[in-house]
Design an enzyme around this catalytic site. Structure first.
Site, PDB file in Angstrom:
ATOM      1  N   ARG A  39       0.823  -1.215   0.000  1.00 38.84           N
ATOM      2  CA  ARG A  39       0.000   0.000   0.000  1.00 38.84           C
ATOM      3  C   ARG A  39       0.860   1.271   0.000  1.00 38.84           C
ATOM      4  O   ARG A  39       0.464   2.280  -0.554  1.00 38.84           O
ATOM      5  CB  ARG A  39      -0.935  -0.007   1.206  1.00 38.84           C
ATOM      6  CG  ARG A  39      -2.129  -0.902   0.975  1.00 38.84           C
ATOM      7  CD  ARG A  39      -2.994  -0.960   2.200  1.00 38.84           C
ATOM      8  NE  ARG A  39      -4.318  -1.465   1.876  1.00 38.84           N
ATOM      9  CZ  ARG A  39      -5.263  -1.669   2.772  1.00 38.84           C
ATOM     10  NH1 ARG A  39      -5.029  -1.406   4.048  1.00 38.84           N
ATOM     11  NH2 ARG A  39      -6.440  -2.115   2.404  1.00 38.84           N
ATOM     12  N   LYS A 200     -17.517 -16.877   4.305  1.00 41.10           N
ATOM     13  CA  LYS A 200     -18.908 -16.555   4.630  1.00 41.10           C
ATOM     14  C   LYS A 200     -19.740 -16.220   3.408  1.00 41.10           C
ATOM     15  O   LYS A 200     -19.516 -15.208   2.741  1.00 41.10           O
ATOM     16  CB  LYS A 200     -18.951 -15.383   5.614  1.00 41.10           C
ATOM     17  CG  LYS A 200     -18.608 -15.805   7.038  1.00 41.10           C
ATOM     18  CD  LYS A 200     -18.625 -14.634   7.987  1.00 41.10           C
ATOM     19  CE  LYS A 200     -20.027 -14.330   8.505  1.00 41.10           C
ATOM     20  NZ  LYS A 200     -19.969 -13.144   9.404  1.00 41.10           N
ATOM     21  N   GLY A 351      -8.376  -8.888   0.425  1.00 40.18           N
ATOM     22  CA  GLY A 351      -7.196  -9.194   1.224  1.00 40.18           C
ATOM     23  C   GLY A 351      -6.675 -10.610   1.056  1.00 40.18           C
ATOM     24  O   GLY A 351      -5.499 -10.811   0.753  1.00 40.18           O
ATOM     25  N   GLY A 374     -12.127  -4.693   1.670  1.00 35.16           N
ATOM     26  CA  GLY A 374     -13.519  -4.277   1.881  1.00 35.16           C
ATOM     27  C   GLY A 374     -14.007  -3.358   0.775  1.00 35.16           C
ATOM     28  O   GLY A 374     -15.133  -3.503   0.277  1.00 35.16           O
TER      29      GLY A 374
HETATM   30  C1  3PG Z   1      -8.568  -2.058   5.360  1.00 38.04           C
HETATM   31  O1  3PG Z   1      -7.418  -2.497   5.497  1.00 38.04           O
HETATM   32  O2  3PG Z   1      -9.560  -2.787   5.285  1.00 38.04           O
HETATM   33  C2  3PG Z   1      -8.722  -0.568   5.206  1.00 38.04           C
HETATM   34  O3  3PG Z   1      -7.522   0.089   5.461  1.00 38.04           O
HETATM   35  C3  3PG Z   1      -9.833  -0.055   6.111  1.00 38.04           C
HETATM   36  O4  3PG Z   1      -9.546  -0.409   7.445  1.00 38.04           O
HETATM   37  P1  3PG Z   1     -10.742  -0.850   8.393  1.00 38.04           P
HETATM   38  O5  3PG Z   1     -11.269  -2.162   7.887  1.00 38.04           O
HETATM   39  O6  3PG Z   1     -10.150  -0.936   9.769  1.00 38.04           O
HETATM   40  O7  3PG Z   1     -11.795   0.244   8.288  1.00 38.04           O
END
Ligand code: 3PG
Ligand code: MG
Length: 399
Positions: A39, A200, A351, A374
């Site tokens: 990132r 899930k 992720g 997300g």
């Molecule tokens: C992530 O890694 O999902 C983003 O940086 C957002 O972080 P968060 O899920 O803690 O809001």
């Protein structure tokens, strides 16, 4: 999905303080060492573009979930160090993110230096999207750039707030990400194949629903596959099952049939007696009572790889099995290899699937790897992202 937003190139930057929301929420080990700096590297293009145009970058990010408290282990110190190594420039790290002392430090930063504010989630109002806090950040810039794609699904003060107070634009990373997802979701080269996995099914059903009208085929694996198999009347033994989602899954199968989107499910499985890395694996076509499926089997791998090879656009989110454990990795590895080999346009988001392509060493061969887990799921699910919506409200400069 719209990207009719102002771009970095539309902003006058010369001599300006450029407040940039980046996503430096990077994983760290217990000693605080950064274990994956993707990132940070992904933000360098925007930072360099600002410096080249004589702007003064003032970066802000969250790290972890400190919940409105100062947590020493979540300061941005290791991030500043890595940023300095990667840019070979002076990084002025501050231990606050708002207030007169910060404003002064920003004003006196020399040309060519990068200012990095402290973790914005040390403030209570940040995750609530407090506009007062957004206004305080906005005092640190003459213009605002959102380059935090990975956090753009959060309506937090530093993400969607500053655009209300300053001229604002999308950074290069944010733009690259949205362009990649649009290439999948709007007029994709066909066939378009989506691969969805992960534990899930409830997390993924909105994505399935949004993809059915645009996809030619959806390949399903991972824990979510067993609720789909059960919905089709198959026995799934002790496999992961979300019984309360069975009706919703049946509805998506019906919707897919109606729209002519093929949904492919595993036809063989790697099963074990318990959920453990050292549980002896075996391959079956029918899951026996008491056994749980932890990966897709070899026949399924072949069927999925063949679909991926024929596709002209591929999007992948979520692993096919418990790839962290070697005995149950082959399904995810086969899909990763097929995506890497695919002649079409390939996007990996989320992720776990990104971790998988990196672990399996095929990341270089994927056309676009998203920096947002997300955020990419919400985009694939057809949701509007607050960080992008805030930019859509700004006037777009027309040449
Ligand atoms: C992530 O890694 O999902 C983003 O940086 C957002 O972080 P968060 O899920 O803690 O809001
Ligand atoms: Mg997250």
């Amino acid at each position: 999905m719209r990207l009719d937003v102002p771009r970095l190139d539309d902003l006058a930057l010369d001599g300006k303080r450029v407040l940039v929301r980046v996503d430096f929420n990077v994983p760290q080990d217990e000693a605080g060492n950064i274990t994956d700096d993707t990132r940070i590297r992904a933000s360098l293009e925007t930072i360099e573009a600002i410096l080249q145009r004589q702007g003064k970058p003032v970066l802000m990010s969250h790290l972890g979930r400190p919940d409105g408290q100062v947590v020493e282990a979540l300061r941005l110190k290791p991030v500043a160090k890595r940023l300095e190594e990667l840019t070979k420039r002076k990084v002025i790290r501050l231990d606050e993110s708002i207030g007169p002392a910060v404003e002064k430090a920003v004003a006196s930063a020399p040309a060519g230096a990068i200012v990095l504010l402290e973790n914005v989630r040390f403030h209570k109002g940040e995750t609530k999207g407090d506009p007062k806090l957004a206004e305080a950040y906005a005092r640190l810039g003459d213009v605002f750039v959102n380059d935090a794609f990975g956090t753009s699904h959060r309506a937090e003060s530093s993400v969607s707030g500053p655009a209300a107070f300053l001229p604002a634009a999308a950074g290069r990373l944010l733009e690259r990400e949205v362009v990649a997802f649009r290439r999948v979701l709007e007029n994709p080269a066909r066939p378009l194949v989506a691969i969805l996995g992960g534990a899930k099914v409830s997390d993924k059903l909105p994505v399935v629903a949004n993809l059915i009208p645009v996809c030619d085929a959806i390949l399903i694996g991972g824990g979510m596959a067993y609720t789909f198999l059960k919905a089709q009347g198959e026995e799934v033994g002790a496999s992961k099952l979300q019984a309360d989602q069975l009706e919703a899954v049946k509805a998506s199968l019906a919707a897919a049939a109606k729209r002519g989107c093929r949904i492919l499910l595993p036809s063989d499985h790697v099963v074990a007696e318990r959920f453990a890395a050292d549980a002896p694996p075996s391959t079956v076509t029918q899951i026996p009572p008491g056994k749980l499926a932890l990966d897709i089997g070899p026949e399924t791998r072949g069927r999925y790889a063949a679909e991926i090879a024929k596709a002209r656009t591929v999007v992948w989110n979520g692993p096919m099995g418990v790839f962290e454990w070697e005995a149950f990795r082959a399904g995810t590895a086969a899909v990763a290899e097929a995506v890497a080999r695919a002649p079409g346009y390939t996007v990996v988001g989320g992720g776990d699937s990104v971790a998988a392509v990196e672990l399996l060493g095929v990341a270089e061969r994927v056309k676009h790897i998203s920096t947002g887990g997300g955020a990419s799921l919400e985009l694939l699910g057809g949701k509007a992202l607050p960080g992008i919506e805030a930019l859509l409200k700004k006037p777009v400069a027309r040449a």
